[in-house]
Design a protein around this motif. Sequence first.
Motif, PDB file in Angstrom:
ATOM      1  N   ALA A  55       0.863  -1.178   0.000  1.00 21.05           N
ATOM      2  CA  ALA A  55       0.000   0.000   0.000  1.00 21.05           C
ATOM      3  C   ALA A  55       0.899   1.228   0.000  1.00 21.05           C
ATOM      4  O   ALA A  55       1.302   1.719   1.055  1.00 21.05           O
ATOM      5  CB  ALA A  55      -0.919  -0.011   1.214  1.00 21.05           C
ATOM      6  N   ASP A  56       1.255   1.675  -1.180  1.00 16.95           N
ATOM      7  CA  ASP A  56       2.026   2.912  -1.351  1.00 16.95           C
ATOM      8  C   ASP A  56       0.989   4.020  -1.481  1.00 16.95           C
ATOM      9  O   ASP A  56       0.627   4.425  -2.580  1.00 16.95           O
ATOM     10  CB  ASP A  56       2.914   2.813  -2.588  1.00 16.95           C
ATOM     11  N   VAL A  57       0.502   4.488  -0.355  1.00 14.75           N
ATOM     12  CA  VAL A  57      -0.741   5.254  -0.304  1.00 14.75           C
ATOM     13  C   VAL A  57      -0.561   6.704  -0.772  1.00 14.75           C
ATOM     14  O   VAL A  57       0.529   7.276  -0.629  1.00 14.75           O
ATOM     15  CB  VAL A  57      -1.315   5.233   1.122  1.00 14.75           C
ATOM     16  N   PRO A  58      -1.619   7.304  -1.316  1.00 17.08           N
ATOM     17  CA  PRO A  58      -1.569   8.738  -1.649  1.00 17.08           C
ATOM     18  C   PRO A  58      -1.235   9.535  -0.395  1.00 17.08           C
ATOM     19  O   PRO A  58      -1.721   9.235   0.697  1.00 17.08           O
ATOM     20  CB  PRO A  58      -2.988   9.039  -2.142  1.00 17.08           C
ATOM     21  N   CYS A  59      -0.390  10.560  -0.554  1.00 21.98           N
ATOM     22  CA  CYS A  59       0.087  11.279   0.627  1.00 21.98           C
ATOM     23  C   CYS A  59       0.246  12.758   0.315  1.00 21.98           C
ATOM     24  O   CYS A  59      -0.017  13.210  -0.802  1.00 21.98           O
ATOM     25  CB  CYS A  59       1.398  10.683   1.125  1.00 21.98           C
ATOM     26  N   SER A  60       0.700  13.514   1.327  1.00 23.89           N
ATOM     27  CA  SER A  60       0.855  14.963   1.172  1.00 23.89           C
ATOM     28  C   SER A  60       2.080  15.341   0.354  1.00 23.89           C
ATOM     29  O   SER A  60       2.269  16.521   0.043  1.00 23.89           O
ATOM     30  CB  SER A  60       0.932  15.628   2.549  1.00 23.89           C
ATOM     31  N   GLY A  61       2.937  14.391   0.001  1.00 20.80           N
ATOM     32  CA  GLY A  61       3.994  14.620  -0.985  1.00 20.80           C
ATOM     33  C   GLY A  61       5.157  15.459  -0.530  1.00 20.80           C
ATOM     34  O   GLY A  61       5.873  16.026  -1.363  1.00 20.80           O
ATOM     35  N   GLU A  62       5.420  15.507   0.777  1.00 24.63           N
ATOM     36  CA  GLU A  62       6.544  16.314   1.256  1.00 24.63           C
ATOM     37  C   GLU A  62       7.879  15.811   0.710  1.00 24.63           C
ATOM     38  O   GLU A  62       8.810  16.596   0.504  1.00 24.63           O
ATOM     39  CB  GLU A  62       6.564  16.296   2.789  1.00 24.63           C
ATOM     40  N   GLY A  63       7.951  14.512   0.462  1.00 33.47           N
ATOM     41  CA  GLY A  63       9.177  13.944  -0.066  1.00 33.47           C
ATOM     42  C   GLY A  63       9.482  14.338  -1.492  1.00 33.47           C
ATOM     43  O   GLY A  63      10.568  14.040  -2.002  1.00 33.47           O
ATOM     44  N   MET A  64       8.549  15.024  -2.143  1.00 32.74           N
ATOM     45  CA  MET A  64       8.748  15.463  -3.529  1.00 32.74           C
ATOM     46  C   MET A  64       9.124  16.936  -3.611  1.00 32.74           C
ATOM     47  O   MET A  64       9.222  17.492  -4.707  1.00 32.74           O
ATOM     48  CB  MET A  64       7.472  15.209  -4.344  1.00 32.74           C
ATOM     49  N   PHE A  65       9.325  17.594  -2.473  1.00 31.96           N
ATOM     50  CA  PHE A  65       9.589  19.040  -2.484  1.00 31.96           C
ATOM     51  C   PHE A  65      10.784  19.401  -3.344  1.00 31.96           C
ATOM     52  O   PHE A  65      10.784  20.429  -4.037  1.00 31.96           O
ATOM     53  CB  PHE A  65       9.822  19.539  -1.054  1.00 31.96           C
TER      54      PHE A  65
END
Length: 475
Positions: free
Chosen positions: A179-189
């Motif tokens: 489950a690579d769940v949808p997230c707030s994406g901070e790791g893509m900054f």
Amino acid sequence: MNLPSEFENYTCNLLGDALYSRLREGLAEAPSPTSIRLNPFKAASREVNGQLMESVVPWCPATGRYLNERPNFTFDPLFHAGAYYVQEAGSMLVDLAVRHLITQPVRMLDLCAAPGGKSTALRAALPEGSLLFTNEPMRTRVQILSENIQKFGHEDVVVTNNYPRDYRKARIMFDAILADVPCSGEGMFRKDEGAIAEWSRQNVDNCWRLQREIVSDIWSCLRPGGLLIYSTCTFNAHEDEENVEWIASELGADILSLPVEAEWGITPAVVGDIPAYRFLPGVSRSEGLFLAVLRKHGDAAEAPVKEDNRKAPRRGRGEKAAAMKTPDVQLVSPSDYAVRQGASDTLLAVPTRWADVYDKAAASLKVMHAGVQLGTVKGKDVVPSQSLALSRQLDRSAFPTVDLAYADAVAYLRKEAVALPDGTPRGYVLLTYDGMPIGFEKNIGNRANNLYPQEWRIKSSHVPDEAPAVLTQSV
């Protein structure tokens, strides 16, 4: 980099001043590390060009490679042939998790899979004989997932376009779920300024609630004793450690450890005393990623779960499919496959050992791809599919073959007509580049029709003077 003050305050308190300072410096670094993962089913005799090769990704040593620069992958025919996949190194940790914890063939589900990087990593790491379902709920994203799975070329994969609740209703059981769940994406900054602009505390709150809902919806599809790999591409503990502890306590699971090395720069849990693994730019050589592995309470041997074993209902055009059930199957071991009719008059070759699972899935889920797509029925003819060309099981002796020079290979991938050498037999011709299949043309004598999928084509009109040469033949 201008980060939201609320993010900075929370993350600094979470990580501590020293660790947050390293993260802040890492986010400001450019460019991001470049890494690829070799396809072991296609590139076993190849390695990264020595001029590009920097180092091995230590948690994915067999196939993960760091590059010292970022080539223009779009113009490498071997990339389109599926010889390798461009992937953030942190995401390759699923390779370590699977190889460490799964040693026998299993049925596994990648629940939120687009664009397919982790799915192809799973398929490479799973024991042979395993069956992988790879699913993407968003209709706008599932096509790229299906494309990347077909390029990878492994026959033991089913691609679906469904929500977790659809799987729950279908009652198809799995030994392992990612489950690579949808997230707030901070790791893509670092990679995506849009991720910074879209960040808000409210979005974080929305995400951790959605993530719990997703895991709850799919939990009944995981067998007792089965594995859940939970991952996000964000830093905060609400979506990471707190959700993992909630899954363990509320749904019933043990949190497992992985054999990571201190020198890899993977940050352990920052909240609670649990085994968890966080990649932080500036600390590890990757973008942001969080991963934890849980084992569902119970023993499958002691508490077997019965699937819905009712016979799958026949679907539309069943009689037409039966009439077409004996086309040529241009695979290495055709007797190991059953032919099924997919959407739009396509014919699929499904490995017989899981054909019954496919039939149940096709009756209750939206299957986008499965096994090997043989071709599309056109009157009495079957036009061979790109999936067939890219399958590791293709019987190459079934077609005349033409190996293209670089400029012609790029032209073909742009869906331009490519002239074939004099004397090439009429009919369907397999095209290769550097010995690796890239697709089909139909030779009709005075010209050849390009059969490359329109939606896969290279859209740029630029043609480099020479190939990127990412891979070379191993010595």
